[in-house]
Enzyme design. Structure first.
Site, PDB file in Angstrom:
ATOM      1  N   ASN A  70      86.432  26.930  52.142  1.00 57.26           N
ATOM      2  CA  ASN A  70      87.326  25.816  51.806  1.00 57.26           C
ATOM      3  C   ASN A  70      87.551  25.655  50.297  1.00 57.26           C
ATOM      4  O   ASN A  70      88.051  24.622  49.848  1.00 57.26           O
ATOM      5  CB  ASN A  70      86.788  24.507  52.398  1.00 57.26           C
ATOM      6  CG  ASN A  70      87.894  23.594  52.889  1.00 57.26           C
ATOM      7  OD1 ASN A  70      88.991  24.050  53.211  1.00 57.26           O
ATOM      8  ND2 ASN A  70      87.613  22.298  52.927  1.00 57.26           N
ATOM      9  N   THR A 167      91.432  25.553  53.029  1.00 58.82           N
ATOM     10  CA  THR A 167      91.961  26.370  54.123  1.00 58.82           C
ATOM     11  C   THR A 167      93.295  25.800  54.605  1.00 58.82           C
ATOM     12  O   THR A 167      94.268  26.516  54.814  1.00 58.82           O
ATOM     13  CB  THR A 167      90.943  26.388  55.294  1.00 58.82           C
ATOM     14  OG1 THR A 167      89.644  26.649  54.758  1.00 58.82           O
ATOM     15  CG2 THR A 167      91.280  27.439  56.314  1.00 58.82           C
ATOM     16  N   ARG A 168      93.320  24.474  54.780  1.00 59.76           N
ATOM     17  CA  ARG A 168      94.526  23.822  55.309  1.00 59.76           C
ATOM     18  C   ARG A 168      95.713  23.893  54.350  1.00 59.76           C
ATOM     19  O   ARG A 168      96.851  23.638  54.748  1.00 59.76           O
ATOM     20  CB  ARG A 168      94.217  22.356  55.639  1.00 59.76           C
ATOM     21  CG  ARG A 168      93.696  21.544  54.449  1.00 59.76           C
ATOM     22  CD  ARG A 168      93.188  20.179  54.854  1.00 59.76           C
ATOM     23  NE  ARG A 168      92.566  19.434  53.760  1.00 59.76           N
ATOM     24  CZ  ARG A 168      91.279  19.410  53.488  1.00 59.76           C
ATOM     25  NH1 ARG A 168      90.450  20.131  54.217  1.00 59.76           N
ATOM     26  NH2 ARG A 168      90.816  18.707  52.486  1.00 59.76           N
ATOM     27  N   GLU A 178      87.628  14.370  58.380  1.00 59.01           N
ATOM     28  CA  GLU A 178      86.195  14.396  58.048  1.00 59.01           C
ATOM     29  C   GLU A 178      85.543  13.260  58.817  1.00 59.01           C
ATOM     30  O   GLU A 178      85.899  12.096  58.610  1.00 59.01           O
ATOM     31  CB  GLU A 178      86.083  14.149  56.542  1.00 59.01           C
ATOM     32  CG  GLU A 178      84.734  14.314  55.933  1.00 59.01           C
ATOM     33  CD  GLU A 178      84.297  15.756  55.828  1.00 59.01           C
ATOM     34  OE1 GLU A 178      83.424  16.118  56.619  1.00 59.01           O
ATOM     35  OE2 GLU A 178      84.819  16.509  54.977  1.00 59.01           O
ATOM     36  N   TYR A 288      76.795  19.165  49.451  1.00 59.04           N
ATOM     37  CA  TYR A 288      77.208  19.002  48.053  1.00 59.04           C
ATOM     38  C   TYR A 288      76.065  19.085  47.051  1.00 59.04           C
ATOM     39  O   TYR A 288      76.304  18.986  45.851  1.00 59.04           O
ATOM     40  CB  TYR A 288      77.985  17.692  47.876  1.00 59.04           C
ATOM     41  CG  TYR A 288      79.356  17.690  48.530  1.00 59.04           C
ATOM     42  CD1 TYR A 288      79.942  18.869  49.022  1.00 59.04           C
ATOM     43  CD2 TYR A 288      80.088  16.511  48.653  1.00 59.04           C
ATOM     44  CE1 TYR A 288      81.192  18.851  49.622  1.00 59.04           C
ATOM     45  CE2 TYR A 288      81.346  16.491  49.250  1.00 59.04           C
ATOM     46  CZ  TYR A 288      81.892  17.664  49.731  1.00 59.04           C
ATOM     47  OH  TYR A 288      83.143  17.644  50.312  1.00 59.04           O
TER      48      TYR A 288
HETATM   49  C1  LIG Z   1      81.391  18.181  53.859  1.00 55.36           C
HETATM   50  C2  LIG Z   1      82.620  18.999  53.686  1.00 55.36           C
HETATM   51  O1  LIG Z   1      82.622  20.154  53.995  1.00 55.36           O
HETATM   52  N1  LIG Z   1      83.701  18.414  53.166  1.00 55.36           N
HETATM   53  C3  LIG Z   1      84.946  19.117  52.922  1.00 55.36           C
HETATM   54  C4  LIG Z   1      86.001  18.157  52.498  1.00 55.36           C
HETATM   55  C5  LIG Z   1      87.383  18.710  52.613  1.00 55.36           C
HETATM   56  O2  LIG Z   1      87.703  19.346  53.627  1.00 55.36           O
HETATM   57  O3  LIG Z   1      88.186  18.491  51.682  1.00 55.36           O
HETATM   58  C6  LIG Z   1      84.725  20.182  51.837  1.00 55.36           C
HETATM   59  O4  LIG Z   1      84.024  19.905  50.864  1.00 55.36           O
HETATM   60  O5  LIG Z   1      85.267  21.267  51.957  1.00 55.36           O
HETATM   61 ZN   LIG Z   2      83.326  20.914  56.018  1.00 55.24          ZN
END
Ligand SMILES: CC(=O)N[C@@H](CC(=O)O)C(=O)O
Ligand SMILES: [Zn+2]
Length: 313
Positions: A70, A167-168, A178, A288
């Site tokens: 991501n 990704t999106r 989320e 995180y």
């Molecule tokens: C906990 C987690 O994976 N949150 C996502 C938030 C997002 O999709 O923007 C990330 O950090 O990629």
């Molecule tokens: Zn995630």
């Protein structure tokens, strides 16, 4: 007034992504379920593709194999010559971009929902990357109303430094979903059902939009990403304090100047020293720690959303 209506293109191609992170179980289970039987996500004017983004990480029940998928959808990665020496997630990003993009092109999918879970007590949260995408803003407005009295927050991340290549982001309209709190590798029925319900409402909205319904102008409350806050660290870079018990699980609640923020291992309190109230979220998210983020602060804002309908030509 109909003269103010934004006429937007129909949104016939939708994808639902799960397993962008291989240890976030609700999205993985929902997408696997819908891959076997899509009756729940079928709509007459929308084609919806359920898709597992990082199958190797899902197999291992890990966030990722080589690097965070991501964060991998940068122009640089996507234009890299293909090759098996690339990190697994960079290869995968290129494949996903082929199938659902190319990112930024007219051929890209109309909407991608990417399903995530958090260990934070955020409840249901929609993540948007643009405050000017009125299609997405109307959709989140619809979802919030449909979910009430259950809350559904909107996190807006268009911060130039804190934004990342998701990704999106290959879609024309990208939406992160989320839902938490849910530990990594664990399924909780309440979290699973909230996620399922939000996807249902989202697809209903797109179906109505594609059928020609007009959505009147409205306002929507969002929380705009402001700052990343790291854990206090010692000279060796190791964490020297934990999220304070008064802040733990208090996602979306105001954090005021001089409120407790961290607690050191010897029991000292570290307070917030910012100027005014902020709204922290992603408090103590497990994934995180590696990103040096204890939580992110946000500012509350109300956005004005234009009236929209499908263009008819
Ligand atoms: C906990 C987690 O994976 N949150 C996502 C938030 C997002 O999709 O923007 C990330 O950090 O990629
Ligand atoms: Zn995630």
């Amino acid at each position: 007034m109909s003269s103010d209506v934004c006429c937007l293109a129909e949104a016939p191609r939708v994808a639902i992504f799960g397993g962008t992170h291989g240890n976030e179980m609700s999205g993985i289970m929902l997408v696997s379920m819908w891959t076997k039987n899509d009756s729940e996500i079928r709509r007459s004017r929308v084609h919806t593709e359920p898709f597992i983004c990082n199958p190797r990480a899902v197999e291992k029940c890990a966030r990722y194999i080589d690097t965070d998928l991501n964060r991998a959808f940068t122009a640089e990665n996507l234009s890299m010559p293909a090759g098996d020496k690339l990190p697994y997630e960079v290869q995968r990003a290129k494949e996903i971009n082929q199938i659902f993009g190319p990112k930024g092109s007219p051929d890209a999918y109309d909407v991608i929902f990417d399903l995530h879970n958090t260990t934070s007590n955020m409840g249901s949260t929609l993540i948007l990357e643009s405050s000017t995408d009125h299609f997405n803003l109307q959709m989140v407005h619809y979802i919030k109303k449909a979910m009430a009295p259950e809350s559904c927050m909107v996190l807006l991340n268009e911060h130039p430094q804190l934004k990342y290549a998701t990704t999106r982001s290959v879609a024309k309209h990208s939406v992160g979903l989320e839902v938490g709190p849910q530990p990594q590798g664990v399924l909780r029925s309440n979290i699973f059902e909230s996620m399922r319900m939000i996807v249902k409402h989202a697809l209903d909205f797109i179906e109505m939009f594609n059928s020609g319904m007009e959505f009147p102008a409205c306002r929507v409350e969002v929380f705009r990403v402001h700052e990343r806050v790291d854990y206090p660290r010692d000279a060796n870079g190791n964490i020297s304090a934990m999220v304070h018990p008064h802040l733990q699980d208090c996602d979306w609640e105001p954090l005021n100047p001089s409120d407790p923020m961290f607690q050191t291992f010897d029991g000292r309190t570290i307070v917030y020293e910012g100027a005014g109230p902020v709204y922290p979220t992603f408090i103590n998210e497990a994934a995180y720690y590696e990103k040096h983020q204890a939580f992110v602060t946000t500012c509350r804002e109300t956005l004005s959303v234009n009236s929209i309908r499908k263009n008819t030509k």
